[in-house]
Write an enzyme that holds these catalytic residues in place. Structure first.
Site, PDB file in Angstrom:
ATOM      1  N   ASP A  51       0.830  -1.206   0.000  1.00  0.00           N
ATOM      2  CA  ASP A  51       0.000   0.000   0.000  1.00  0.00           C
ATOM      3  C   ASP A  51       0.868   1.262   0.000  1.00  0.00           C
ATOM      4  OD1 ASP A  51       0.877  -0.160   2.606  1.00  0.00           O
ATOM      5  OD2 ASP A  51      -1.120  -0.054   3.527  1.00  0.00           O
ATOM      6  N   SER A  52       2.204   1.077   0.012  1.00  0.00           N
ATOM      7  CA  SER A  52       3.111   2.200  -0.219  1.00  0.00           C
ATOM      8  C   SER A  52       2.832   2.824  -1.582  1.00  0.00           C
ATOM      9  CB  SER A  52       4.573   1.741  -0.140  1.00  0.00           C
ATOM     10  OG  SER A  52       4.775   0.594  -0.945  1.00  0.00           O
ATOM     11  N   ASP A  90      -0.913  -6.213   0.179  1.00  0.00           N
ATOM     12  CA  ASP A  90      -1.354  -5.559   1.415  1.00  0.00           C
ATOM     13  C   ASP A  90      -2.862  -5.448   1.488  1.00  0.00           C
ATOM     14  OD1 ASP A  90       0.849  -4.943   2.992  1.00  0.00           O
ATOM     15  OD2 ASP A  90       1.296  -3.112   1.863  1.00  0.00           O
ATOM     16  N   GLU A 120      -1.240  -5.333   8.962  1.00  0.00           N
ATOM     17  CA  GLU A 120      -0.388  -4.631   9.924  1.00  0.00           C
ATOM     18  C   GLU A 120      -0.987  -4.705  11.318  1.00  0.00           C
ATOM     19  OE1 GLU A 120       0.368  -0.603   8.748  1.00  0.00           O
ATOM     20  OE2 GLU A 120       1.100  -1.176   6.751  1.00  0.00           O
ATOM     21  N   GLU A 187       9.346  -3.998  10.450  1.00  0.00           N
ATOM     22  CA  GLU A 187       9.784  -2.715   9.885  1.00  0.00           C
ATOM     23  C   GLU A 187      10.347  -1.823  10.987  1.00  0.00           C
ATOM     24  OE1 GLU A 187       7.028  -0.800   7.232  1.00  0.00           O
ATOM     25  OE2 GLU A 187       8.173   1.083   7.214  1.00  0.00           O
TER      26      GLU A 187
HETATM   27  O1  KIV Z   1       3.587  -1.123   1.590  1.00  0.00           O
HETATM   28  C1  KIV Z   1       4.782  -1.415   1.599  1.00  0.00           C
HETATM   29  O2  KIV Z   1       5.545  -1.127   0.672  1.00  0.00           O
HETATM   30  C2  KIV Z   1       5.317  -2.121   2.746  1.00  0.00           C
HETATM   31  C3  KIV Z   1       6.809  -2.231   2.845  1.00  0.00           C
HETATM   32  C4  KIV Z   1       7.350  -0.978   3.410  1.00  0.00           C
HETATM   33  C5  KIV Z   1       7.241  -3.412   3.613  1.00  0.00           C
HETATM   34  O3  KIV Z   1       4.601  -2.565   3.589  1.00  0.00           O
END
Ligand code: KIV
Length: 273
Positions: A51-52, A90, A120, A187
């Site tokens: 979700d980044s 995610d 998460e 993380e």
């Molecule tokens: O969403 C993402 O890219 C992540 C990474 C930072 C592990 O969760």
């Protein structure tokens, strides 16, 4: 590793065997078909549709605005480009707030081609983890700095420095493993905590800013190409692999995968003491 040389697709079993043999594995985020193909063909074992993407693709200042529809869209793109890597996706903010919702949301990502979903949180995820796992959906538990909780945490900072917080994280990782989590992602935690959790757990542990002792490493693809958006401070754990590539962007992916496997990345300068 070229696209022709991947002998068989990477599975959870592959990652478990790597942990048992003490072989490190490499993971990167991917959000579209072209980069999924380049990254997986470079021999990176795991793709994360993270979700980044809300920050690096959509221009938001956090991951909170990302929706399940966004994730399904990008998951479909990555599936079409993937060359044999294991794909995690995610579950975005508030798409797993209840156990029933986590089942429905995860099912959408699995239908789009995910091999595993990532959530998460800590021990509060135990029941959802158990339900998902029992129904055939592998779970990765993302612990430590959890960006979806940034408003509660109050900033992108190292977690688990305090000994009691560190002990809680070890205990909760064990609870999640017991509940069925097949991977734990850590993380931004101190090196010693990353090491302790990796040693205590039987399942593979993937780190980002968690030191060199985790079983796998992950980075946001844009970061390792030196493309962090100007609005985001480049974190300490980021390394740009483009300058040492002999073959542009594909070469940078190979350089990253090699450096992780050979234990050359992350170094002390990318870790938190
Ligand atoms: O969403 C993402 O890219 C992540 C990474 C930072 C592990 O969760």
């Amino acid at each position: 590793m070229s696209s022709q040389s991947r002998k068989s697709p990477v599975s959870l079993g592959t990652l478990n065997r790597k942990k048992q043999r003490g072989e490190r594995f490499a993971a990167l985020t991917a959000y579209d078909a072209l980069f999924a193909e380049l990254i997986s063909s470079a021999g990176v074992d795991v793709l994360l549709v993270g979700d980044s993407l809300g920050m690096v693709l959509h221009g938001h200042d956090s991951t909170l605005p990302v929706t399940l529809d966004d994730m399904v869209y990008h998951m479909n793109c990555v599936r079409r480009g993937n060359n044999g890597a294991f794909i995690m996706a995610d579950l975005p903010f508030m798409s797993y707030a209840s156990e029933a919702q986590s089942l429905e949301s995860a099912a959408e990502l699995m239908r789009a081609g995910a091999h595993m979903v990532k959530l998460e949180g800590g021990a509060w995820l135990a029941e959802s983890t158990r339900l998902l796992t029992e129904r055939g959906i592998p779970v990765c538990a993302h612990m430590g700095l959890t960006p979806q909780s940034i408003n509660r945490i109050g900033g992108y900072r190292v977690q688990g420095r305090d000994p009691s917080q560190a002990q809680t994280m070890v205990d909760e990782a064990l609870i999640l493993q017991e509940s069925g989590a097949s991977i734990v992602l850590l993380e931004c935690v101190p090196v010693e905590l990353g090491k302790a959790i990796s040693q205590r757990l039987e399942v593979p542990v993937i780190g980002i800013g968690a030191g060199p002792h985790t079983d796998g490493q992950i980075m946001v693809m844009h970061d390792m190409l030196g493309l962090t958006p100007s609005s985001i401070r480049v974190p300490r754990f980021v390394k740009n692999f483009l300058p040492e590539s002999k073959d542009g962007i594909p070469g940078a992916f190979e350089a990253y995968a090699d450096a992780v496997r050979e234990g050359r990345f992350p170094g002390p300068e990318h870790s938190f003491a």
